[in-house]
Design a protein around this motif. Structure first.
Motif, PDB file in Angstrom:
ATOM      1  N   TYR A 327      -8.763  -3.415 -17.454  1.00 18.43           N
ATOM      2  CA  TYR A 327      -8.709  -4.791 -16.940  1.00 18.43           C
ATOM      3  C   TYR A 327      -9.817  -4.997 -15.918  1.00 18.43           C
ATOM      4  O   TYR A 327     -10.180  -4.041 -15.224  1.00 18.43           O
ATOM      5  CB  TYR A 327      -7.353  -5.064 -16.271  1.00 18.43           C
ATOM      6  CG  TYR A 327      -6.239  -5.263 -17.269  1.00 18.43           C
ATOM      7  CD1 TYR A 327      -6.046  -6.504 -17.880  1.00 18.43           C
ATOM      8  CD2 TYR A 327      -5.380  -4.229 -17.612  1.00 18.43           C
ATOM      9  CE1 TYR A 327      -5.025  -6.689 -18.811  1.00 18.43           C
ATOM     10  CE2 TYR A 327      -4.356  -4.407 -18.527  1.00 18.43           C
ATOM     11  CZ  TYR A 327      -4.198  -5.637 -19.133  1.00 18.43           C
ATOM     12  OH  TYR A 327      -3.201  -5.827 -20.048  1.00 18.43           O
ATOM     13  N   ALA A 330      -9.679  -3.378 -12.419  1.00 16.94           N
ATOM     14  CA  ALA A 330      -8.709  -2.270 -12.390  1.00 16.94           C
ATOM     15  C   ALA A 330      -9.455  -0.951 -12.217  1.00 16.94           C
ATOM     16  O   ALA A 330     -10.599  -0.809 -12.653  1.00 16.94           O
ATOM     17  CB  ALA A 330      -7.904  -2.242 -13.683  1.00 16.94           C
ATOM     18  N   ALA A 334      -6.380   0.857 -18.985  1.00 16.31           N
ATOM     19  CA  ALA A 334      -5.007   0.635 -19.446  1.00 16.31           C
ATOM     20  C   ALA A 334      -4.796   1.307 -20.806  1.00 16.31           C
ATOM     21  O   ALA A 334      -3.688   1.708 -21.134  1.00 16.31           O
ATOM     22  CB  ALA A 334      -4.721  -0.859 -19.546  1.00 16.31           C
ATOM     23  N   ALA A 353       6.771   4.510 -21.491  1.00 19.76           N
ATOM     24  CA  ALA A 353       7.249   4.118 -20.165  1.00 19.76           C
ATOM     25  C   ALA A 353       6.580   2.816 -19.726  1.00 19.76           C
ATOM     26  O   ALA A 353       5.563   2.399 -20.305  1.00 19.76           O
ATOM     27  CB  ALA A 353       6.920   5.223 -19.173  1.00 19.76           C
ATOM     28  N   SER A 354       7.170   2.210 -18.714  1.00 22.43           N
ATOM     29  CA  SER A 354       6.597   0.992 -18.159  1.00 22.43           C
ATOM     30  C   SER A 354       5.185   1.284 -17.630  1.00 22.43           C
ATOM     31  O   SER A 354       4.976   2.310 -16.979  1.00 22.43           O
ATOM     32  CB  SER A 354       7.509   0.508 -17.027  1.00 22.43           C
ATOM     33  OG  SER A 354       7.008  -0.658 -16.509  1.00 22.43           O
ATOM     34  N   GLY A 355       4.272   0.394 -17.969  1.00 23.13           N
ATOM     35  CA  GLY A 355       2.891   0.570 -17.500  1.00 23.13           C
ATOM     36  C   GLY A 355       2.065   1.478 -18.393  1.00 23.13           C
ATOM     37  O   GLY A 355       0.912   1.792 -18.079  1.00 23.13           O
ATOM     38  N   ALA A 356       2.641   1.886 -19.536  1.00 23.28           N
ATOM     39  CA  ALA A 356       1.922   2.821 -20.414  1.00 23.28           C
ATOM     40  C   ALA A 356       0.777   2.147 -21.149  1.00 23.28           C
ATOM     41  O   ALA A 356      -0.127   2.814 -21.647  1.00 23.28           O
ATOM     42  CB  ALA A 356       2.899   3.429 -21.411  1.00 23.28           C
ATOM     43  N   GLY A 357       0.829   0.799 -21.266  1.00 26.25           N
ATOM     44  CA  GLY A 357      -0.259   0.080 -21.943  1.00 26.25           C
ATOM     45  C   GLY A 357       0.193  -0.638 -23.200  1.00 26.25           C
ATOM     46  O   GLY A 357      -0.643  -1.127 -23.974  1.00 26.25           O
ATOM     47  N   LYS A 358       1.505  -0.752 -23.397  1.00 21.39           N
ATOM     48  CA  LYS A 358       2.028  -1.341 -24.637  1.00 21.39           C
ATOM     49  C   LYS A 358       1.646  -2.824 -24.765  1.00 21.39           C
ATOM     50  O   LYS A 358       1.145  -3.264 -25.803  1.00 21.39           O
ATOM     51  CB  LYS A 358       3.561  -1.187 -24.697  1.00 21.39           C
ATOM     52  CG  LYS A 358       4.008   0.265 -24.570  1.00 21.39           C
ATOM     53  CD  LYS A 358       5.494   0.420 -24.691  1.00 21.39           C
ATOM     54  CE  LYS A 358       6.306  -0.310 -23.643  1.00 21.39           C
ATOM     55  NZ  LYS A 358       6.128   0.203 -22.271  1.00 21.39           N
ATOM     56  N   SER A 359       1.888  -3.606 -23.704  1.00 21.87           N
ATOM     57  CA  SER A 359       1.554  -5.042 -23.785  1.00 21.87           C
ATOM     58  C   SER A 359       0.054  -5.255 -23.899  1.00 21.87           C
ATOM     59  O   SER A 359      -0.415  -6.208 -24.533  1.00 21.87           O
ATOM     60  CB  SER A 359       2.074  -5.791 -22.555  1.00 21.87           C
ATOM     61  OG  SER A 359       3.474  -5.732 -22.548  1.00 21.87           O
ATOM     62  N   THR A 360      -0.704  -4.357 -23.289  1.00 20.45           N
ATOM     63  CA  THR A 360      -2.165  -4.457 -23.372  1.00 20.45           C
ATOM     64  C   THR A 360      -2.610  -4.391 -24.832  1.00 20.45           C
ATOM     65  O   THR A 360      -3.514  -5.116 -25.260  1.00 20.45           O
ATOM     66  CB  THR A 360      -2.824  -3.330 -22.545  1.00 20.45           C
ATOM     67  OG1 THR A 360      -2.280  -3.367 -21.232  1.00 20.45           O
ATOM     68  CG2 THR A 360      -4.317  -3.473 -22.503  1.00 20.45           C
ATOM     69  N   LYS A 363      -2.337  -7.664 -26.490  1.00 17.47           N
ATOM     70  CA  LYS A 363      -3.400  -8.609 -26.078  1.00 17.47           C
ATOM     71  C   LYS A 363      -4.664  -8.374 -26.894  1.00 17.47           C
ATOM     72  O   LYS A 363      -5.376  -9.309 -27.251  1.00 17.47           O
ATOM     73  CB  LYS A 363      -3.702  -8.459 -24.583  1.00 17.47           C
ATOM     74  CG  LYS A 363      -2.537  -8.912 -23.708  1.00 17.47           C
ATOM     75  CD  LYS A 363      -2.788  -8.618 -22.252  1.00 17.47           C
ATOM     76  CE  LYS A 363      -1.522  -8.822 -21.437  1.00 17.47           C
ATOM     77  NZ  LYS A 363      -1.613  -8.273 -20.087  1.00 17.47           N
ATOM     78  N   GLN A 400       6.638 -11.118 -24.850  1.00 22.57           N
ATOM     79  CA  GLN A 400       7.778 -10.589 -24.104  1.00 22.57           C
ATOM     80  C   GLN A 400       8.610 -11.720 -23.500  1.00 22.57           C
ATOM     81  O   GLN A 400       9.821 -11.680 -23.529  1.00 22.57           O
ATOM     82  CB  GLN A 400       7.237  -9.690 -22.992  1.00 22.57           C
ATOM     83  CG  GLN A 400       8.211  -8.666 -22.515  1.00 22.57           C
ATOM     84  CD  GLN A 400       7.499  -7.602 -21.679  1.00 22.57           C
ATOM     85  OE1 GLN A 400       6.283  -7.611 -21.523  1.00 22.57           O
ATOM     86  NE2 GLN A 400       8.255  -6.694 -21.141  1.00 22.57           N
ATOM     87  N   GLU A 481       8.534  -6.320 -27.020  1.00 22.96           N
ATOM     88  CA  GLU A 481       9.865  -6.205 -26.404  1.00 22.96           C
ATOM     89  C   GLU A 481      10.763  -7.390 -26.793  1.00 22.96           C
ATOM     90  O   GLU A 481      11.195  -8.144 -25.923  1.00 22.96           O
ATOM     91  CB  GLU A 481       9.738  -6.188 -24.869  1.00 22.96           C
ATOM     92  CG  GLU A 481       8.778  -5.165 -24.324  1.00 22.96           C
ATOM     93  CD  GLU A 481       9.441  -3.817 -24.036  1.00 22.96           C
ATOM     94  OE1 GLU A 481      10.570  -3.611 -24.509  1.00 22.96           O
ATOM     95  OE2 GLU A 481       8.799  -2.997 -23.384  1.00 22.96           O
TER      96      GLU A 481
HETATM   97  N1  LIG Z   1      -3.802  -8.459 -15.786  1.00 23.22           N
HETATM   98  C1  LIG Z   1      -3.894  -7.192 -15.370  1.00 23.22           C
HETATM   99  N2  LIG Z   1      -4.854  -6.854 -14.483  1.00 23.22           N
HETATM  100  C2  LIG Z   1      -4.978  -5.571 -14.074  1.00 23.22           C
HETATM  101  N3  LIG Z   1      -4.193  -4.569 -14.497  1.00 23.22           N
HETATM  102  C3  LIG Z   1      -3.221  -4.855 -15.376  1.00 23.22           C
HETATM  103  C4  LIG Z   1      -3.013  -6.184 -15.851  1.00 23.22           C
HETATM  104  N4  LIG Z   1      -1.977  -6.171 -16.721  1.00 23.22           N
HETATM  105  C5  LIG Z   1      -1.559  -4.895 -16.778  1.00 23.22           C
HETATM  106  N5  LIG Z   1      -2.301  -4.111 -15.984  1.00 23.22           N
HETATM  107  C6  LIG Z   1      -2.173  -2.649 -15.803  1.00 23.22           C
HETATM  108  O1  LIG Z   1      -2.425  -2.038 -17.062  1.00 23.22           O
HETATM  109  C7  LIG Z   1      -1.519  -0.998 -17.295  1.00 23.22           C
HETATM  110  C8  LIG Z   1      -0.775  -1.219 -18.611  1.00 23.22           C
HETATM  111  O2  LIG Z   1       0.019  -2.400 -18.489  1.00 23.22           O
HETATM  112  P1  LIG Z   1       0.906  -2.952 -19.692  1.00 23.22           P
HETATM  113  O3  LIG Z   1       1.406  -4.283 -19.276  1.00 23.22           O
HETATM  114  O4  LIG Z   1       0.142  -2.858 -20.935  1.00 23.22           O
HETATM  115  O5  LIG Z   1       2.100  -1.878 -19.694  1.00 23.22           O
HETATM  116  P2  LIG Z   1       3.412  -1.876 -20.576  1.00 23.22           P
HETATM  117  O6  LIG Z   1       3.465  -0.555 -21.239  1.00 23.22           O
HETATM  118  O7  LIG Z   1       3.473  -3.062 -21.451  1.00 23.22           O
HETATM  119  O8  LIG Z   1       4.532  -1.989 -19.442  1.00 23.22           O
HETATM  120  P3  LIG Z   1       5.980  -2.670 -19.514  1.00 23.22           P
HETATM  121  O9  LIG Z   1       6.787  -1.849 -20.466  1.00 23.22           O
HETATM  122  O10 LIG Z   1       6.479  -2.552 -18.113  1.00 23.22           O
HETATM  123  O11 LIG Z   1       5.779  -4.085 -19.964  1.00 23.22           O
HETATM  124  C9  LIG Z   1      -0.595  -0.928 -16.079  1.00 23.22           C
HETATM  125  O12 LIG Z   1      -1.076   0.080 -15.233  1.00 23.22           O
HETATM  126  C10 LIG Z   1      -0.755  -2.279 -15.426  1.00 23.22           C
HETATM  127  O13 LIG Z   1      -0.610  -2.180 -14.032  1.00 23.22           O
END
Ligand SMILES: Nc1ncnc2c1ncn2[C@@H]1O[C@H](COP(=O)(O)OP(=O)(O)OP(=O)(O)O)[C@@H](O)[C@H]1O
Length: 541
Positions: A327, A330, A334, A353-360, A363, A400, A481
């Motif tokens: 990002y 950042a 991610a 786990a949360s923050g693993a990068g799934k939503s990324t 995108k 989500q 999710e």
């Molecule tokens: N807009 C953003 N700007 C900077 N960093 C971001 C942004 N969105 C997410 N991140 C970072 O990127 C990493 C991956 O985030 P992501 O949302 O993909 O995780 P996730 O696996 O979907 O988490 P969750 O299960 O909690 O939704 C995390 O460390 C998060 O802090």
């Protein structure tokens, strides 16, 4: 503009005729007492007043409709640009400030770019015509009167500099007020739950007080400008009366001539003042214009490459080859070298786990952003080589957070695809297990859902979203999710609709829910932006 200029000429001509006729009436009727001499000039005067009034009316109407058209066009253009920006870029902006740029700032720009030139042209016309008339009547007296012009110009310049600085600040603080109000209103449930009304009202009050101080400073500046001009005007009128009385005494000027001259000069000041105000308004419009331009200059982070051939309908083979993404701003990436294949029509669940990068990952699949390294391919074609519209027509995202728009249930489902028929909407709602609860709503499919669907439960909102995705009927599906926030029973009720949605579609299913993960053909785990080699749940059949 040409129409406004012609109308401005007619108005000015009629005013000029009125003043001249008044002078004639003074000399031929008032000083002689011959009443019959009044009829003809009075009739002409009345005619000029009617014609001038009609032209003034038409000019006001013309300039108002041109101004409103301008505002609408600029706002449409700016908003059209905002919707091309990636959601990440828009999220980084303060939403209230963005709204202020699209509303107040656009209107402020109109003042100068839209109706400003029309006002400038009519003011210049007034100055030229009445100035020339005064010169022709008594040039010495006219030159004496015009001596005040540099004083007015000097005052306007001094004021415009200070007003300009205040205007910059006012536009910025105006955006801040809207942003604070917008944020506080959308967080009202949290504010009440945590008893923090004092905090948000304090924030709104502080922003409001700052804005009020600047507005008062602005009013003080423009308020001082008006009286200053009035004093200069009074000086000129006294000069005219003094010199005029002396000229009448010497027989070089009649009383009617003096009154006509004073009339010409009195019509000269409003356009001079109007030009001054226009110059002052320019400062505010410039500040607002810069804010709108800044918005228009924000480049979309993802754009179409030059057109390439692409299949109108894709099979749905999805592949990620060594995808990496970080990002903006950042420190850590991610996603790191993610490689994954989802054959057409199959489902891959991505857990982690949360923050693993799934939503990324979702995108990048929708091209809200492009990967820093590696490639995402659909049917072997790099997503960057597909036109954005074609990509998004073939990939449906269930984000989500379910977005319910202000509108009817029917409109919310039909949002999935322009031109969806009623039969398709009902079929999709039925497959999403939404038809029964929708029919139980007060107006069935025509029930208006409040902002963000707050009249619906989480499970109901999700079923509307599934119906919307079904109507879209794209070969690739990205589910982020889909059971977030739902209890066991609600998740169980959602399984049927989700299975119907995923059937025959290439699906990337992001989930924390292991029950849902077993619906997939293959499960992969994402940890710290990388795919782990070990499967975390046994693969289903
Ligand atoms: N807009 C953003 N700007 C900077 N960093 C971001 C942004 N969105 C997410 N991140 C970072 O990127 C990493 C991956 O985030 P992501 O949302 O993909 O995780 P996730 O696996 O979907 O988490 P969750 O299960 O909690 O939704 C995390 O460390 C998060 O802090």
């Amino acid at each position: 503009m040409i129409g406004a200029t012609i109308l401005g000429l007619v108005v000015t001509g009629c005013e000029l005729a009125g003043v001249w006729l008044f002078g004639r009436i003074t000399d031929d009727v008032l000083t002689t007492g011959i009443l019959s001499a009044l009829i003809l000039p009075a009739a002409f005067w009345l005619g000029a007043a009617v014609l001038g009034g009609a032209a003034q009316f038409a000019a006001t109407w013309l300039s108002a409709s041109a101004a409103e058209r301008f505002v609408a066009r600029l706002r449409d253009h700016a908003f059209g640009h905002v919707v091309t920006l990636s959601p990440g870029t828009v999220d980084r902006m303060e939403h209230g400030d963005l709204v202020a740029r699209l509303t107040d700032d656009v209107e402020e720009v109109e003042e100068i770019v839209g109706s400003g030139p029309v006002r400038a042209v009519s003011s210049v016309l007034g100055i030229v015509v009445f100035g020339a008339a005064a010169l022709i009547l008594r040039w010495e007296l006219a030159l004496l009167t015009f001596a005040a012009a540099p004083m007015l110009w000097f005052a306007a310049r001094r004021f415009s500099r200070r007003i300009s600085a205040v205007a910059d600040e006012e536009r910025r603080v105006n955006g801040r007020v809207t942003a604070v109000v917008e944020e506080s209103v959308s967080a009202v449930a949290l504010v009440q739950a945590y008893n923090r009304a004092d905090l948000v009202t304090g924030r709104v009050a502080a922003a409001g007080a700052r804005w009020a101080r600047i507005r008062v400073a602005q009013a003080r500046l423009s308020g001082a400008y008006g009286p200053l001009v009035s004093v200069v005007e009074t000086l000129c009128v006294l000069t005219i009366v003094g010199v005029g009385a002396w000229e009448i005494g010497t027989g070089r000027l009649t009383l009617g001539g003096l009154l006509t001259f004073a009339g010409f000069v009195s019509y000269l000041y409003p356009p001079v003042q109007s030009l001054g105000h226009l110059a002052l308004g320019l400062a505010a419009a410039r500040a607002a214009g810069e804010r709108v331009a800044e918005l228009l200059d924000t480049a979309p982070s993802v754009t179409d490459r030059p057109a390439r051939a692409h299949p109108a309908v894709v099979r749905g083979d999805l592949e990620l080859r060594g995808v990496g993404y970080r990002y903006p701003d950042a420190v850590r990436p991610a996603l790191r070298s993610v490689t994954l294949r989802v054959p057409a029509g199959r489902t891959v669940a991505v857990v982690g786990a949360s923050g693993a990068g799934k939503s990324t990952l979702t995108k990048l699949l929708l091209r809200y952003a492009d990967p820093a390294s590696g490639q995402l391919l659909l049917d072997g074609v790099d997503l960057r080589d597909l036109p954005l519209e074609a990509l998004r027509a073939n990939v449906t995202l269930l984000p989500q957070e379910t977005t319910i728009l202000h509108g009817t249930v029917r409109e919310n489902i039909a949002f999935g695809r322009a031109g969806a028929t009623d039969a398709e909407i009902v079929a999709a709602a039925t497959a999403a297990d939404a038809d029964v609860f929708v029919r139980s709503l007060p107006d069935g499919y025509d029930t208006v859902l409040g902002d963000r669907g707050r009249f619906l439960s989480g499970g109901q909102r999700q079923r509307i979203a599934i119906a919307r995705a079904l109507v879209r009927d794209a070969p690739v599906l990205v589910l982020d999710e889909p059971t977030t926030g739902l209890d066991g029973e609600a998740v169980r009720r959602l399984l049927g609709p989700l299975r119907r949605l995923m059937a025959g579609r290439t699906t990337v299913l992001i989930t924390h829910d292991l029950r849902l993960a077993t619906e997939a053909d293959h499960v992969v785990e994402l940890a710290d932006g990388k795919i782990c080699s070990r499967p975390i749940v046994p693969e289903s059949a």
